[in-house]
Design a protein around this motif. Structure first.
Motif, PDB file in Angstrom:
ATOM      1  N   GLN A   1       0.830  -1.206   0.000  1.00  0.00           N
ATOM      2  CA  GLN A   1       0.000   0.000   0.000  1.00  0.00           C
ATOM      3  C   GLN A   1       0.864   1.256   0.000  1.00  0.00           C
ATOM      4  N   ALA A   2       1.989   1.207   0.712  1.00  0.00           N
ATOM      5  CA  ALA A   2       2.879   2.359   0.768  1.00  0.00           C
ATOM      6  C   ALA A   2       4.183   2.099   0.046  1.00  0.00           C
ATOM      7  N   ALA A   3       4.231   1.045  -0.769  1.00  0.00           N
ATOM      8  CA  ALA A   3       5.495   0.639  -1.361  1.00  0.00           C
ATOM      9  C   ALA A   3       5.947   1.530  -2.493  1.00  0.00           C
ATOM     10  N   ASP A   4       5.128   2.461  -2.925  1.00  0.00           N
ATOM     11  CA  ASP A   4       5.555   3.314  -4.022  1.00  0.00           C
ATOM     12  C   ASP A   4       6.241   4.581  -3.529  1.00  0.00           C
TER      13      ASP A   4
ATOM     14  N   ALA B   1       3.299  12.374   1.648  1.00  0.00           N
ATOM     15  CA  ALA B   1       3.212  13.055   0.363  1.00  0.00           C
ATOM     16  C   ALA B   1       4.486  13.814   0.032  1.00  0.00           C
ATOM     17  N   GLY B   2       5.297  14.145   1.054  1.00  0.00           N
ATOM     18  CA  GLY B   2       6.495  14.920   0.810  1.00  0.00           C
ATOM     19  C   GLY B   2       7.717  14.086   0.489  1.00  0.00           C
ATOM     20  N   THR B   3       7.585  12.776   0.497  1.00  0.00           N
ATOM     21  CA  THR B   3       8.724  11.905   0.263  1.00  0.00           C
ATOM     22  C   THR B   3       8.872  11.607  -1.220  1.00  0.00           C
ATOM     23  N   PRO B   4      10.086  11.739  -1.775  1.00  0.00           N
ATOM     24  CA  PRO B   4      10.277  11.458  -3.207  1.00  0.00           C
ATOM     25  C   PRO B   4       9.945  10.012  -3.548  1.00  0.00           C
ATOM     26  N   PHE B   5       9.474   9.830  -4.761  1.00  0.00           N
ATOM     27  CA  PHE B   5       9.195   8.485  -5.238  1.00  0.00           C
ATOM     28  C   PHE B   5      10.487   7.722  -5.507  1.00  0.00           C
ATOM     29  N   ARG B   6      10.421   6.446  -5.309  1.00  0.00           N
ATOM     30  CA  ARG B   6      11.497   5.577  -5.752  1.00  0.00           C
ATOM     31  C   ARG B   6      11.462   5.490  -7.287  1.00  0.00           C
ATOM     32  N   PRO B   7      12.503   4.911  -7.906  1.00  0.00           N
ATOM     33  CA  PRO B   7      12.502   4.805  -9.376  1.00  0.00           C
ATOM     34  C   PRO B   7      11.380   3.907  -9.892  1.00  0.00           C
ATOM     35  N   VAL B   8      10.996   4.155 -11.138  1.00  0.00           N
ATOM     36  CA  VAL B   8      10.146   3.234 -11.890  1.00  0.00           C
ATOM     37  C   VAL B   8      11.074   2.270 -12.618  1.00  0.00           C
TER      38      VAL B   8
ATOM     39  N   THR C   1      10.622  11.100 -10.955  1.00  0.00           N
ATOM     40  CA  THR C   1      11.646  10.166 -10.510  1.00  0.00           C
ATOM     41  C   THR C   1      12.361   9.593 -11.717  1.00  0.00           C
ATOM     42  N   SER C   2      13.345   8.752 -11.475  1.00  0.00           N
ATOM     43  CA  SER C   2      14.122   8.176 -12.560  1.00  0.00           C
ATOM     44  C   SER C   2      13.459   6.908 -13.095  1.00  0.00           C
ATOM     45  N   LEU C   3      13.887   6.516 -14.276  1.00  0.00           N
ATOM     46  CA  LEU C   3      13.410   5.293 -14.905  1.00  0.00           C
ATOM     47  C   LEU C   3      14.595   4.359 -15.094  1.00  0.00           C
ATOM     48  N   ARG C   4      14.534   3.189 -14.476  1.00  0.00           N
ATOM     49  CA  ARG C   4      15.573   2.167 -14.636  1.00  0.00           C
ATOM     50  C   ARG C   4      15.073   1.154 -15.665  1.00  0.00           C
ATOM     51  N   VAL C   5      15.755   1.076 -16.776  1.00  0.00           N
ATOM     52  CA  VAL C   5      15.358   0.169 -17.844  1.00  0.00           C
ATOM     53  C   VAL C   5      16.254  -1.054 -17.792  1.00  0.00           C
ATOM     54  N   VAL C   6      15.645  -2.202 -17.540  1.00  0.00           N
ATOM     55  CA  VAL C   6      16.392  -3.445 -17.348  1.00  0.00           C
ATOM     56  C   VAL C   6      16.264  -4.316 -18.591  1.00  0.00           C
TER      57      VAL C   6
END
Length: 314
Positions: free
Chosen positions: A155-158, A170-177, A203-208
């Protein structure tokens, strides 16, 4: 009529987590949130069978003690969920809808008018909830819009942190996509979804991209460090070439290119541990029966620790 972010509800922890995730997504997209509850009437003896989970039976028991008929009690699920969402997301328009029929078919139909469909990845089980594994996979396999699956612990993993109540800060930056990409068959729909998700979250995008040596290298060829290095460099060059125009199209998105030897599913699941969202593709196969989502996507759905978006494409 504007599209919506639609979430399927069955009263479980997982569907409540999905509603919370979907509300934040609706805000990011500036779209209404639609909460859909699918009621599938069953004969009373079957409804009381041991196939129902303990949570389902407790919910029914509580409603019965309150003097609420079963159908009416289940009808309150979307209303109660809507009230909870509105309290936490004052600037999100929330609408509800109660539908009847086979949950898998109804949810696939509901997805047609949605920007994306959000579901809990596990549900009540048995006849009591639509998020039985086979039904959930069927929705993923047949929906023509992106489907996001969320577990209750996600629920809060994003985002990185939560407040004392467990609600994401709401003030915390998102982790990468994180995006899983096959450089041999890059699809514009999949890439657009992933880049747009990263852009909206700032946020950043990590392409695997995971690779194996071609069969004629892999079989009967002694281990050759120089050859493996050359193949790794080739994979990196291919990935960079595919992503070059997308970097130009989305200049505000930081792109991290990751190439790894081995199983794509393994590396995507590993990357999901530090991600707010894992994005994978599904080749659209319009067949009347069966779930066709691919080995990698199937594995990521079952093992990723972040919410997973499955994007159908041609």
């Amino acid at each position: 009529m504007p599209r919506t972010v639609t979430v399927g509800l069955d009263g479980s922890r997982e569907s409540r987590a999905a509603a919370e995730w979907a509300a934040r997504e609706a805000k990011l997209r500036d779209l209404p949130l639609k909460l859909v509850h699918v009621w599938e009437p069953v004969p009373e003896p079957m409804a009381q069978a041991s196939l129902l989970s303990a949570e389902t039976q407790q919910h029914r028991s509580e409603r019965s003690e309150m003097g609420v008929p079963p159908a009416e009690g289940w009808g309150r699920i979307p209303q109660e969920a809507a009230e909870a969402v509105r309290l936490r997301h004052l600037d999100v328009e929330v609408v509800t809808e109660q539908l009847s029929g086979h949950p898998g078919d109804v949810l696939v139909k509901a997805a047609e008018d949605a920007e994306l469909l959000v579901l809990g990845s596990r549900g009540l089980g048995g006849l009591g909830g639509f998020m039985v594994g086979s039904v959930g996979l069927s929705v993923v396999a047949h929906a023509e819009r992106p489907v996001v699956l969320v577990r209750s612990q996600e629920q809060a993993a994003d985002e990185h942190e939560t407040d004392p109540t467990g609600v994401p800060s709401a003030g915390t930056p998102f982790r990468p996509v994180v995006l899983g990409l096959d450089v041999q068959h890059p699809d514009e729909t999949l890439l657009t979804f992933a880049f747009d998700a990263a852009r909206r979250r700032e946020t950043s995008l990590r392409v695997v991209h995971a690779w194996y040596p071609p069969p004629y290298y892999a079989y009967g060829t002694p281990v050759n460090p120089a050859l493996n290095e050359a193949l790794a460099l080739s994979a990196e060059a291919e990935l960079a070439k595919v992503l070059s125009p997308w970097r130009t199209r989305f200049p505000d998105v930081e792109v991290v290119e990751v190439t790894r030897y081995g199983s794509p599913a393994f590396h995507l699941v590993k990357a999901s541990r530090e991600a707010c969202l894992a994005v994978v593709g599904r080749r659209a196969r319009r067949l009347p029966v069966g779930a066709h989502i691919g080995h990698t996507t199937h594995s990521v759905l079952h093992h990723a620790t972040a919410p997973v978006a499955v994007v159908p494409h041609d």
